[in-house]
Scaffold this motif. Structure first.
Motif, PDB file in Angstrom:
ATOM      1  N   GLU A 242      -3.564 -14.456   9.145  1.00 13.77           N
ATOM      2  CA  GLU A 242      -3.391 -13.983   7.709  1.00 13.77           C
ATOM      3  C   GLU A 242      -4.339 -14.639   6.601  1.00 13.77           C
ATOM      4  O   GLU A 242      -4.772 -13.938   5.864  1.00 13.77           O
ATOM      5  N   ALA A 243      -4.639 -15.966   6.756  1.00 14.82           N
ATOM      6  CA  ALA A 243      -5.767 -16.528   6.154  1.00 14.82           C
ATOM      7  C   ALA A 243      -7.050 -15.794   6.208  1.00 14.82           C
ATOM      8  O   ALA A 243      -7.861 -15.677   5.234  1.00 14.82           O
ATOM      9  N   GLU A 298      -0.925  -6.788  11.282  1.00 14.62           N
ATOM     10  CA  GLU A 298       0.016  -6.784  10.642  1.00 14.62           C
ATOM     11  C   GLU A 298      -0.165  -7.646   9.222  1.00 14.62           C
ATOM     12  O   GLU A 298       0.363  -7.044   8.144  1.00 14.62           O
ATOM     13  N   ALA A 299      -1.102  -8.563   9.218  1.00 15.01           N
ATOM     14  CA  ALA A 299      -1.477  -9.180   8.037  1.00 15.01           C
ATOM     15  C   ALA A 299      -2.223  -7.969   7.066  1.00 15.01           C
ATOM     16  O   ALA A 299      -2.020  -7.970   5.804  1.00 15.01           O
ATOM     17  N   CYS A 300      -3.209  -7.166   7.809  1.00 14.34           N
ATOM     18  CA  CYS A 300      -3.717  -5.873   6.962  1.00 14.34           C
ATOM     19  C   CYS A 300      -2.816  -5.150   6.354  1.00 14.34           C
ATOM     20  O   CYS A 300      -2.731  -4.634   5.306  1.00 14.34           O
ATOM     21  N   GLN A 301      -1.655  -4.852   7.232  1.00 12.74           N
ATOM     22  CA  GLN A 301      -0.775  -3.722   6.355  1.00 12.74           C
ATOM     23  C   GLN A 301       0.145  -4.395   5.301  1.00 12.74           C
ATOM     24  O   GLN A 301       0.261  -3.815   4.291  1.00 12.74           O
ATOM     25  N   ARG A 302       0.226  -5.612   5.489  1.00  9.44           N
ATOM     26  CA  ARG A 302       0.976  -6.452   4.310  1.00  9.44           C
ATOM     27  C   ARG A 302       0.171  -6.423   3.200  1.00  9.44           C
ATOM     28  O   ARG A 302       0.637  -6.126   1.944  1.00  9.44           O
ATOM     29  N   GLU A 303      -1.212  -6.854   3.043  1.00  6.83           N
ATOM     30  CA  GLU A 303      -1.951  -6.900   2.137  1.00  6.83           C
ATOM     31  C   GLU A 303      -2.403  -5.657   1.619  1.00  6.83           C
ATOM     32  O   GLU A 303      -2.558  -5.391   0.312  1.00  6.83           O
ATOM     33  N   PHE A 304      -2.763  -4.556   2.364  1.00  6.45           N
ATOM     34  CA  PHE A 304      -3.105  -3.192   1.829  1.00  6.45           C
ATOM     35  C   PHE A 304      -1.816  -2.639   1.369  1.00  6.45           C
ATOM     36  O   PHE A 304      -1.791  -2.000   0.121  1.00  6.45           O
ATOM     37  N   GLY A 305      -0.621  -2.903   1.891  1.00  7.50           N
ATOM     38  CA  GLY A 305       0.563  -2.312   1.286  1.00  7.50           C
ATOM     39  C   GLY A 305       0.951  -2.871  -0.024  1.00  7.50           C
ATOM     40  O   GLY A 305       1.388  -1.969  -1.067  1.00  7.50           O
TER      41      GLY A 305
END
Length: 378
Positions: A242-243, A298-305
Motif C-alpha cells: 500500500e505504501a 488491491e491497493a491500486c483498486q482502493r486508491e483509484f476507487g
C-alpha cells in the motif's frame, strides 16, 4: 478549430488502420476471441492446434497435425552453423535483443513440407527456432551444454526440458500451454502493427518478425511482465504494497502491469491467469511474490476507487508469477512472450500480404516556415 489545424492522434488511439479476421478485442466488455472462438474455450486446447487456427483460420486436419508436430520438433534443434552464430552473441545480452538479431540471420528452408506456402513455412520455421534459441542462450549463459528436442514430445515439454535439462511435470506443461495460448494474439497491438508496417514494404517475413520482437521488448508493451515481478521483488512483502502504491501515485510513477489500453474492465486473460498463478506458486518465495502482487492490485483498486476510477491487473501482471514458478528467470519473460506472440505475427503477415499496400502516413509539420534564400549573401 480553425481550418488550418490538422486533426491527428500521436498514439493512433481509436484510429482504425485496417481490418483483421484473426482476433477480436472487445475492451468495453472484456472479451477476447481468436478466429471467432472465445479465449476461454481455447485455453485448454492443444497449443499447436490453437497456433494453426490463429495462423491459418481453421483447425488442422489429422495429417496437418502430424506434419506440424514433426516440423516443429525437427526445426527446434539448432544446426551447427546456428550454434556457432549464437556462440558469438554475448552471454549477458538480453534474450529479446538476441532474438531480434538472430532471426534475420537464420537460413530459411528451401523446400516446403507443410503445403501452406513459402511465407507460412518460413514463419513457422522461425517459431521453432525461437524456442531453441531461448533455451540455448540460457544454457550457454549458465555454462551448460545445449540440449536438443526429443521426437514425440509435446512442444512445451521439449522446451522446458531443453531449458532446464530435466523433464517438467504434466501440470507444468499444461500451465505453460495455457499461458502461451493466452498471449498468442491480440489484434493490432504495437508489436503486430510494427510488423505490418515492415511487411508493407515487401520485406521478408523474418524482417517483419524481427521488427515486431524489437517493439515487444519495450516496458510499455511486452516488457511489463518482467517489470511487474521485479516490482514485487523490490517491494518485498504484501504489507509494504500500500505504501508503495501511494508513493507511485504521488510521484506519477507508472505501476507496471496495472491497467490496459484496450480493456475498460478485467482483462479476460488475467481472469484465467490469476487462479493459475495462485495454484502454481507453492514454495515460500513464490507465495510471497504472488501475495505481494495481489496486495498491489488491491491497493491500486482502493486508491483509484477513491478517485472514482476503476483499474485492474492485465495479463502481464500475473504472468510473471506463473513463469517464475516454472523456473524461468525474469529477464527471459518477454522472450517467452515472443515465443507465443510470433504465431499472431505470422497470421497478420499472411493476412496483410493478401491485399498488401505501403503504409505511409502523413505528418503535420510544425517547424519553422521555409525561408527565402538571401540572394545578397550568395
Amino acid at each position: 478549430m480553425s481550418e488550418t489545424q490538422t486533426v491527428f492522434s500521436n498514439d493512433l488511439a481509436g484510429i482504425v488502420v485496417g481490418e483483421t479476421a484473426i482476433s477480436d478485442v472487445q475492451g468495453d466488455i472484456g472479451l477476447l476471441s481468436y478466429r471467432g472462438i472465445d479465449i476461454n474455450e481455447l485455453v485448454d486446447v492443444s497449443f499447436l492446434h490453437v497456433a494453426w487456427l490463429v495462423v491459418f483460420g481453421e483447425w488442422p486436419t489429422d495429417e496437418e497435425r502430424r506434419r506440424l508436430k514433426s516440423f516443429m520438433c525437427s526445426n527446434a534443434q539448432l544446426t551447427h552453423p546456428e550454434q556457432d552464430l549464437l556462440g558469438q552473441v554475448p552471454r549477458e545480452l538480453h534474450p529479446m535483443l538476441m532474438l531480434q538479431g538472430m532471426i534475420p540471420l537464420l537460413q530459411m528452408p528451401e523446400e516446403e513440407t507443410l503445403g501452406r506456402g513459402t511465407d507460412a513455412e518460413h514463419g513457422l520455421f522461425i517459431t521453432a527456432k525461437i524456442s531453441a534459441l531461448i533455451a540455448a542462450h540460457y544454457r550457454l549463459g549458465q555454462n551448460k551444454v545445449i540440449l536438443h528436442p526429443t521426437a514425440g514430445k509435446l512442444r512445451h515439454d521439449n522446451f522446458l526440458t531443453m531449458f532446464h535439462g530435466k523433464a517438467p511435470t504434466h501440470e507444468q506443461v499444461r500451465m505453460l500451454d495455457a499461458a502461451q495460448i493466452l498471449q498468442m494474439e491480440h489484434s493490432f497491438n504495437a508489436g503486430t502493427f510494427a510488423g505490418r508496417v515492415c511487411a508493407s514494404t515487401l520485406a521478408p517475413i523474418q524482417s517483419s518478425i524481427a521488427a515486431s520482437i524489437g517493439t515487444l521488448f519495450g516496458k510499455l508493451h511486452g516488457g511489463a511482465d518482467q517489470a511487474a515481478l521485479e516490482m514485487a521483488m523490490e517491494i518485498g512483502s504484501p504489507d509494504k504494497a500500500e505504501a508503495y502504491v501511494k508513493d507511485c501515485l504521488a510521484n506519477k510513477v507508472k505501476i507496471m502491469g496495472m491497467g490496459h489500453r484496450e480493456y475498460r474492465t478485467v482483462d479476460p486473460r488475467a481472469k484465467i491467469l490469476k487462479p493459475m498463478a495462485i495454484a502454481s506458486c507453492q514454495d515460500e518465495e513464490s507465495k510471497n511474490l504472488l501475495a505481494t502482487l495481489v496486495a498491489v492490485e488491491e491497493a491500486c483498486q482502493r486508491e483509484f476507487g477513491a478517485r472514482g476510477q476503476e483499474i485492474w491487473a492485465n495479463v502481464e501482471f500475473y504472468k510473471g508469477a506463473v513463469f517464475h514458478s516454472l523456473g524461468i528467470p525474469p529477464h527471459y519473460f518477454t522472450a517467452m512472450f515472443a515465443m507465443a506472440r510470433v504465431y499472431g505475427y505470422i497470421g497478420h503477415f499472411l493476412e496483410f500480404r493478401e491485399q498488401s499496400c505501403l503504409i505511409r502516413p502523413r505528418a503535420a509539420y510544425v517547424g519553422s516556415p521555409p525561408q527565402a534564400r538571401d540572394q545578397s549573401a550568395a
